[in-house]
Design an enzyme around this catalytic site. Structure first.
Site: not given
Length: 443
Positions: A415, A419
């Site tokens: 992450h 995204d």
């Protein structure tokens, strides 16, 4: 007679040390030239160490799980002639005399356990030689176990493995070694005598605790998983895929007996080659998925070559052979390379180059795949695609429920780099390609 010292040889790959993962011999064994003495591990490649001479084992210089430097002595042999070393005396010679209990023949890879051996220790002269042990085997009393309730029996991993395979409760076996340690001779005596402890009806408590040292490939896996989970903030995205059309196409292609350009028969296709080609096409739209993140330097290394790691379970543990340059392979070439690497991994012959260099990974548990998983990213990659079990499920087509072959993809992403939206776009592109498999073949 003389002594010959065997040192850990340079096992290649520029490594300075290796982990000892298995002994194939014990003190007192007679070995011939080229007899395999031990196995050591560097990264995920296991290397066997053969004997260069004939002789008898006098001393073993490391324990299972020890990290040994290249050039360090690991074995001393008694040989005909002068040998290459001066015979030792003192503590080491006495420790050699305190020979370890005989070990079982090397078990199959899936049941390999560290073997017992004797290491040089102060006071080793107080330990009885194994030859004398069998004469003093303690006999358990008829009335109960030969040790107090809750006392843990002392035994080496090899002895515990033998007892487990034979269905023996070590709490019922008398130990003839120091502090009541149970040896292979004690097990043999127990088997010859037969259990004499009165059986009790009903369920019984088991308070034993077995300490198992984490060594070899299992230790490497533990270190890798710890690194991945401690450094990478994972986000997992699960999507359902209708693979009915894909399975029909795969079955039709497998029925064809056609040769490739080189004249060899095309391999039988599994799901993986189709997924690999779908990933290649999806990465062309989102090249940042094919990256390695150097979190120390804060740099993302985005690769042009797509090197797909295929997580594979072997008798020794999890390894990840790598299909290099999947972007330059057609679906049959991908299939052939997956088969070749899987066989090399399971046989333990895969090279370090074949087990490294991946830029993105596929993990699959096959028929055991479950409904959904949360795969751990192969550090320092930024994405891993998880394949779950294929099942026939009822699917609503707008007018009725119809049976369709369905499969989930459970995929994890770094992450810090990817995204959630971009992860979803990537998986949705793969979903489209797998549900309309003809698009996989369109350039």
């Amino acid at each position: 007679m003389g002594e010959h010292v065997i040192k850990l040889p340079d096992v290649g790959e520029g490594v300075a040390e290796a982990e000892l993962v298995e002994w194939h011999v014990k003190v007192g064994d007679i070995v011939r030239e080229d007899t395999v003495l031990a196995a050591v591990m560097t990264d995920k490649a296991t290397v066997e160490i053969p004997s260069p001479v004939d002789g008898q084992i006098l001393w073993l210089g490391a324990e299972i799980g020890d990290t040994v430097a290249i050039g360090s002595p690991i074995v001393r042999l008694k040989v005909a002639g002068e040998g290459n070393a001066t015979p030792r005396s003192g503590d080491e010679g006495e420790a050699v005399a305190a020979e370890a209990p005989a070990r079982l023949p090397t078990p199959k890879p899936e049941a390999v356990a560290p073997t017992a051996r004797t290491s040089p220790k102060a006071g080793a002269t107080d330990v009885k030689p194994a030859a004398a042990v069998s004469k003093n085997v303690q006999q358990p009393s008829v009335s109960g176990a030969p040790r107090p309730e809750g006392e843990k029996p002392l035994a080496s991993p090899a002895v515990r493995l033998r007892a487990r395979d034979a269905g023996i409760d070590l709490r019922q076996v008398g130990g003839s070694g120091p502090a009541g340690r149970i040896s292979h001779e004690d097990i043999e005596a127990y088997l010859a005598r037969g259990p004499q402890v009165a059986k009790t009806s009903g369920l019984a408590r088991n308070d034993t605790v077995e300490d198992i040292k984490v060594v070899g490939l299992r230790r490497k896996i533990a270190e890798k998983m710890t690194l991945s989970k401690s450094r990478i903030p994972h986000i997992t995205y699960v999507e359902e895929i209708d693979v009915t059309a894909l399975e029909e196409l795969r079955a039709a292609l497998n029925k064809e007996k056609r040769a490739d350009k080189g004249g060899a028969e095309r391999p039988k296709l599994t799901l993986l080659p189709f997924l690999m080609r779908a990933m290649v096409k999806a990465i062309a739209d989102q090249p940042n998925l094919n990256s390695l993140f150097d979190d120390e330097a804060g740099i993302i290394h985005q690769h042009g070559g797509i090197h797909i790691g295929i997580a594979a379970q072997t008798p020794s543990g999890l390894v990840v052979p790598v299909v290099k340059h999947a972007e330059a392979r057609d679906i049959w070439d991908c299939g052939a390379e997956v088969i070749r690497l899987a066989e090399a991994a399971k046989s333990g012959t895969a090279t370090r180059d074949e087990l490294s260099g991946s830029t993105i990974t596929i993990t699959s548990l096959g028929a055991m795949g479950g409904v959904a998983t949360t795969p751990v990213i192969n550090h320092p990659e930024v994405a891993i695609i998880g394949v779950n079990k294929m099942m026939v499920r009822p699917v609503w087509d707008g007018t009725q429920f119809i049976p369709r072959k369905m499969m989930n993809l459970s995929s994890s992403f770094d992450h810090r780099v990817i995204d959630g939206w971009n992860a979803a776009v990537f998986i949705q592109r793969i979903k489209t390609l797998l549900e309309t498999p003809a698009l996989i073949f369109v350039d």
